[in-house]
Motif scaffolding. Structure first.
Motif, PDB file in Angstrom:
ATOM      1  N   THR A  22       0.831  -1.195  -0.075  1.00 48.71           N
ATOM      2  CA  THR A  22      -0.038  -0.061   0.103  1.00 48.71           C
ATOM      3  C   THR A  22       0.810   1.060   0.060  1.00 48.71           C
ATOM      4  O   THR A  22       0.504   2.194  -0.518  1.00 48.71           O
ATOM      5  N   LEU A  23       2.000   1.297   0.651  1.00 50.99           N
ATOM      6  CA  LEU A  23       2.855   2.530   0.649  1.00 50.99           C
ATOM      7  C   LEU A  23       3.270   3.217  -0.648  1.00 50.99           C
ATOM      8  O   LEU A  23       3.199   4.268  -0.640  1.00 50.99           O
ATOM      9  N   PRO A  24       3.821   2.159  -1.418  1.00 49.87           N
ATOM     10  CA  PRO A  24       3.943   2.880  -2.861  1.00 49.87           C
ATOM     11  C   PRO A  24       2.779   3.587  -3.494  1.00 49.87           C
ATOM     12  O   PRO A  24       3.057   4.423  -4.178  1.00 49.87           O
ATOM     13  N   TYR A  25       1.717   2.905  -3.371  1.00 53.21           N
ATOM     14  CA  TYR A  25       0.455   3.386  -3.639  1.00 53.21           C
ATOM     15  C   TYR A  25       0.054   4.585  -3.038  1.00 53.21           C
ATOM     16  O   TYR A  25      -0.534   5.587  -3.760  1.00 53.21           O
ATOM     17  N   ALA A  26       0.448   4.532  -1.709  1.00 51.72           N
ATOM     18  CA  ALA A  26       0.009   5.954  -1.049  1.00 51.72           C
ATOM     19  C   ALA A  26       0.908   7.147  -1.468  1.00 51.72           C
ATOM     20  O   ALA A  26       0.077   8.385  -1.180  1.00 51.72           O
ATOM     21  N   LYS A  27       1.875   6.972  -1.823  1.00 47.10           N
ATOM     22  CA  LYS A  27       2.840   8.340  -2.154  1.00 47.10           C
ATOM     23  C   LYS A  27       1.939   9.354  -2.822  1.00 47.10           C
ATOM     24  O   LYS A  27       1.518  10.603  -2.542  1.00 47.10           O
ATOM     25  N   GLY A  65     -16.326  16.270 -22.779  1.00 48.04           N
ATOM     26  CA  GLY A  65     -15.131  17.219 -22.251  1.00 48.04           C
ATOM     27  C   GLY A  65     -14.320  16.386 -21.224  1.00 48.04           C
ATOM     28  O   GLY A  65     -13.251  16.903 -20.863  1.00 48.04           O
ATOM     29  N   ALA A  66     -14.624  15.118 -21.261  1.00 49.96           N
ATOM     30  CA  ALA A  66     -13.716  14.158 -20.213  1.00 49.96           C
ATOM     31  C   ALA A  66     -12.381  13.651 -21.069  1.00 49.96           C
ATOM     32  O   ALA A  66     -12.474  13.692 -22.070  1.00 49.96           O
ATOM     33  N   VAL A  67     -11.425  13.584 -20.394  1.00 46.87           N
ATOM     34  CA  VAL A  67     -10.027  13.424 -21.018  1.00 46.87           C
ATOM     35  C   VAL A  67     -10.287  11.772 -21.422  1.00 46.87           C
ATOM     36  O   VAL A  67     -10.714  10.911 -21.027  1.00 46.87           O
ATOM     37  N   ARG A  68      -9.615  11.756 -22.681  1.00 41.37           N
ATOM     38  CA  ARG A  68      -9.889  10.517 -23.346  1.00 41.37           C
ATOM     39  C   ARG A  68      -9.342   9.246 -22.575  1.00 41.37           C
ATOM     40  O   ARG A  68     -10.035   8.176 -22.493  1.00 41.37           O
ATOM     41  N   ARG A  69      -8.171   9.426 -22.408  1.00 45.45           N
ATOM     42  CA  ARG A  69      -7.436   8.369 -21.749  1.00 45.45           C
ATOM     43  C   ARG A  69      -6.473   8.891 -20.764  1.00 45.45           C
ATOM     44  O   ARG A  69      -5.299   9.599 -21.137  1.00 45.45           O
ATOM     45  N   SER A  70      -6.447   8.635 -19.352  1.00 49.29           N
ATOM     46  CA  SER A  70      -5.466   9.038 -18.413  1.00 49.29           C
ATOM     47  C   SER A  70      -5.620   8.276 -17.168  1.00 49.29           C
ATOM     48  O   SER A  70      -6.527   8.065 -16.352  1.00 49.29           O
ATOM     49  N   GLU A  71      -4.526   7.341 -17.072  1.00 52.08           N
ATOM     50  CA  GLU A  71      -4.481   6.448 -15.849  1.00 52.08           C
ATOM     51  C   GLU A  71      -3.827   7.270 -14.717  1.00 52.08           C
ATOM     52  O   GLU A  71      -3.361   8.411 -14.868  1.00 52.08           O
ATOM     53  N   ALA A  72      -3.901   6.449 -13.537  1.00 52.78           N
ATOM     54  CA  ALA A  72      -3.107   7.201 -12.512  1.00 52.78           C
ATOM     55  C   ALA A  72      -1.745   7.033 -12.450  1.00 52.78           C
ATOM     56  O   ALA A  72      -1.205   6.378 -13.458  1.00 52.78           O
ATOM     57  N   PRO A  73      -0.889   7.566 -11.986  1.00 53.35           N
ATOM     58  CA  PRO A  73       0.591   7.554 -11.692  1.00 53.35           C
ATOM     59  C   PRO A  73       1.217   5.876 -11.440  1.00 53.35           C
ATOM     60  O   PRO A  73       0.302   5.390 -11.273  1.00 53.35           O
ATOM     61  N   LEU A  74       2.150   5.759 -12.089  1.00 50.80           N
ATOM     62  CA  LEU A  74       2.636   4.371 -12.266  1.00 50.80           C
ATOM     63  C   LEU A  74       2.555   3.969 -10.661  1.00 50.80           C
ATOM     64  O   LEU A  74       2.676   2.702 -10.570  1.00 50.80           O
ATOM     65  N   SER A  75       3.321   4.592  -9.907  1.00 49.50           N
ATOM     66  CA  SER A  75       3.191   4.239  -8.533  1.00 49.50           C
ATOM     67  C   SER A  75       2.062   3.670  -7.894  1.00 49.50           C
ATOM     68  O   SER A  75       2.084   2.821  -6.841  1.00 49.50           O
ATOM     69  N   MET A  76       0.918   4.146  -8.308  1.00 44.99           N
ATOM     70  CA  MET A  76      -0.328   3.653  -8.028  1.00 44.99           C
ATOM     71  C   MET A  76      -0.827   2.343  -8.648  1.00 44.99           C
ATOM     72  O   MET A  76      -1.518   1.522  -8.342  1.00 44.99           O
ATOM     73  N   MET A  77      -0.317   2.232 -10.176  1.00 40.77           N
ATOM     74  CA  MET A  77      -0.618   1.460 -11.016  1.00 40.77           C
ATOM     75  C   MET A  77      -0.237   0.217 -10.551  1.00 40.77           C
ATOM     76  O   MET A  77      -0.752  -1.154 -10.420  1.00 40.77           O
ATOM     77  N   VAL A  78       1.049   0.042 -10.367  1.00 42.66           N
ATOM     78  CA  VAL A  78       1.824  -1.337  -9.999  1.00 42.66           C
ATOM     79  C   VAL A  78       1.386  -1.756  -8.584  1.00 42.66           C
ATOM     80  O   VAL A  78       1.124  -3.300  -8.897  1.00 42.66           O
TER      81      VAL A  78
END
Length: 512
Positions: free
Chosen positions: A108-113, A460-473
């Protein structure tokens, strides 16, 4: 796991610290937590907490390997023998819970940053990591201690830090959610300590192994029966057992996303472990559970909770609240395993404890990532999210399928084990209840899937935008674990089976 323990023994420092690993498991995060106050910096506090949690995870893996290789570990604090001193006992049951708590904390901590930087006011971020480590300390202490009063102390450490963590959410309703949790948590702790006081009055001991040998001689008294009832209700409040769950939905919904992930995957699991330990170890030599209506009451409460939690989840429009009520339903499966009071049933309950930590952690991480990008987790705001955040939505889908109990996911392993345990007892209606409540899970998971994949994104929504990699992994890791342990269920079932046998020993006439 035994190979990992053998590797640890080959390290040069192993001989010096190996005998003290049980106390290091608790003391390391406890002593390291105040360092965050000295650092008073968001990034340094996060880095420090991450290092500490991964060290704690390493210790937990070594302890599990040692237990599987050589059996029960007993550690006497200050070399004071029990019952005069406090001792820590680690067997297969609590070694597995230690791994669950530290693994979730570490992932969880890498995700938390990134998540915490967005959801918690920057001047308070170092306090977040301070409380995070204290909460982990409390959960690890509850799991390792073999002293009933010491368990209460760690229960309070984890609870007080949890109240602060929940209140750190930017939404003002986080304060009221924390306050409600404080009231309910205090009631639960009060019930528990009253039960412990009654046991001490009748036996003069607080050591769990000592209590297990002394209680059978006085189990015919109303005082001991009342103590048992107080302990069950007190811990029932802590683990959010239906209908004592009212603190949970708001606490999960308004806490920062990382807090929700951590508490949903660990806090209720540790409370369930504590209930298991008290029922089957401390009271295991008495007839208070098997021979009274308390067992029947737990089974009824578990079944009602499985349906009620899932039914209420269907009507939620906030996905975090939906998953919170889903947790109330899933807790019902674990309590049902306790109520069966057989090795097979207990194995099902314990393995679901592990499996629910993994799949619900993945689900809440995915929802937290959606909140990071969209700023809301209302169903209407998540229209078309499957196209805008395909990886995150896929993670939620995997976790959702596991909540339903779909084959090749961890949810199927534990629910199938519970069905088999029910049929072995001749309880076909309980097996049917498990299957029917899983059908309700299909409905609330489908509501999210329908909105995510079948509705068009708002203009008006952004077409494709994921969360940062630190949350994805981290969320991908938990989703992968959901599938991995769903395909290879033998490992978790074997460890859960050993844990069940360790807990059932006193209940079946063995030694605690």
């Amino acid at each position: 796991m035994t190979a990992f323990y053998a590797y640890f023994l080959s390290l040069p420092f192993a001989a010096a610290i190996e005998p003290h690993l049980p106390i290091l498991q608790v003391v390391v995060p406890l002593l390291c937590a105040p360092v965050c106050v000295l650092l008073r910096d968001a990034k340094l506090s996060w880095l420090w907490a991450t290092i500490v949690t991964w060290v704690a995870f390493f210790i937990a893996l070594v302890l599990l390997g040692k237990v599987l290789a050589s059996g029960l570990i007993i550690y006497e604090l200050g070399s004071w023998p029990a019952p005069w001193g406090i001792e820590y006992r680690i067997d297969a049951a609590n070694a597995l819970v230690l791994v669950i708590v530290t693994a979730i904390a570490a992932v969880t901590l890498p995700y938390a940053k990134a998540s915490v930087e967005k959801e918690v006011a920057r001047p308070r971020i170092y306090l977040f990591y301070l409380m995070y480590m204290l909460c982990m300390t409390g959960l690890l202490g509850i799991t390792t201690t073999a002293d009933a009063f010491n368990l209460f102390v760690f229960l309070e450490i984890s609870s007080l830090s949890s109240y602060v963590l929940i209140s750190l959410g930017r939404n003002r309703r986080a304060l009221t959610a924390s306050y409600r949790y404080l009231i309910m948590g205090t009631l639960g702790a009060t019930f528990y300590i009253i039960g412990v006081g009654m046991m001490y009055m009748m036996t003069g001991s607080l050591n769990m192994a000592d209590l297990a040998t002394l209680l059978p001689a006085v189990d015919h008294t109303r005082t001991v029966l009342a103590a048992f009832a107080f302990v069950v209700v007190g811990l029932g409040l802590k683990l959010a057992m239906f209908p004592l769950h009212t603190w949970l939905p708001n606490a999960y919904a308004f806490a920062p996303s990382a807090v929700t992930v951590f508490l949903a995957s660990t806090a209720t699991k540790v409370a369930i472990y504590a209930l298991l330990r008290l029922v089957f170890t401390v009271f295991g030599g008495t007839d208070l559970f098997i021979g009274t209506d308390i067992r029947l009451m737990l089974i009824v409460v578990a079944l009602v909770g499985m349906f009620a939690g899932a039914f209420v989840a269907i009507f939620q429009t906030d996905v975090k609240r939906m998953l919170a009520y889903s947790s109330v339903s899933q807790v019902g499966y674990m309590v049902l395993g306790i109520g069966m009071a057989t090795a097979a049933g207990l194995t099902g309950g314990i393995v679901h404890l592990f499996n629910h930590a993994v799949m619900k952690g993945a689900a809440f991480m995915a929802v937290g990532a959606m909140f990071y990008v969209v700023g809301s987790v209302k169903l209407d705001d998540l229209a078309g999210i499957g196209k805008r955040m395909p990886v995150t939505t896929a993670v939620f889908l995997v976790a959702g399928l596991s909540l339903i109990g779909t084959p090749l996911t961890v949810g199927f392993i534990s629910k199938w084990q519970l069905v088999q345990a029910s049929l072995a007892l001749g309880w076909w209606y309980v097996a049917a209840g498990i299957l029917l409540s899983s059908l309700l899970a299909i409905v609330y998971v489908w509501r999210v899937v329908e909105v995510a994949y079948l509705k068009a994104p708002p203009e008006g929504a952004v077409r494709r935008s994921e969360a940062p990699l630190s949350m994805m992994v981290p969320m991908i890791v938990l989703a992968a674990a959901t599938i991995w342990f769903g395909i290879d269920g033998d490992t978790t079932l074997r460890i859960a089976g050993e844990a069940a046998n360790a807990l059932m020993g006193p209940a079946s006439g063995g030694k605690p």
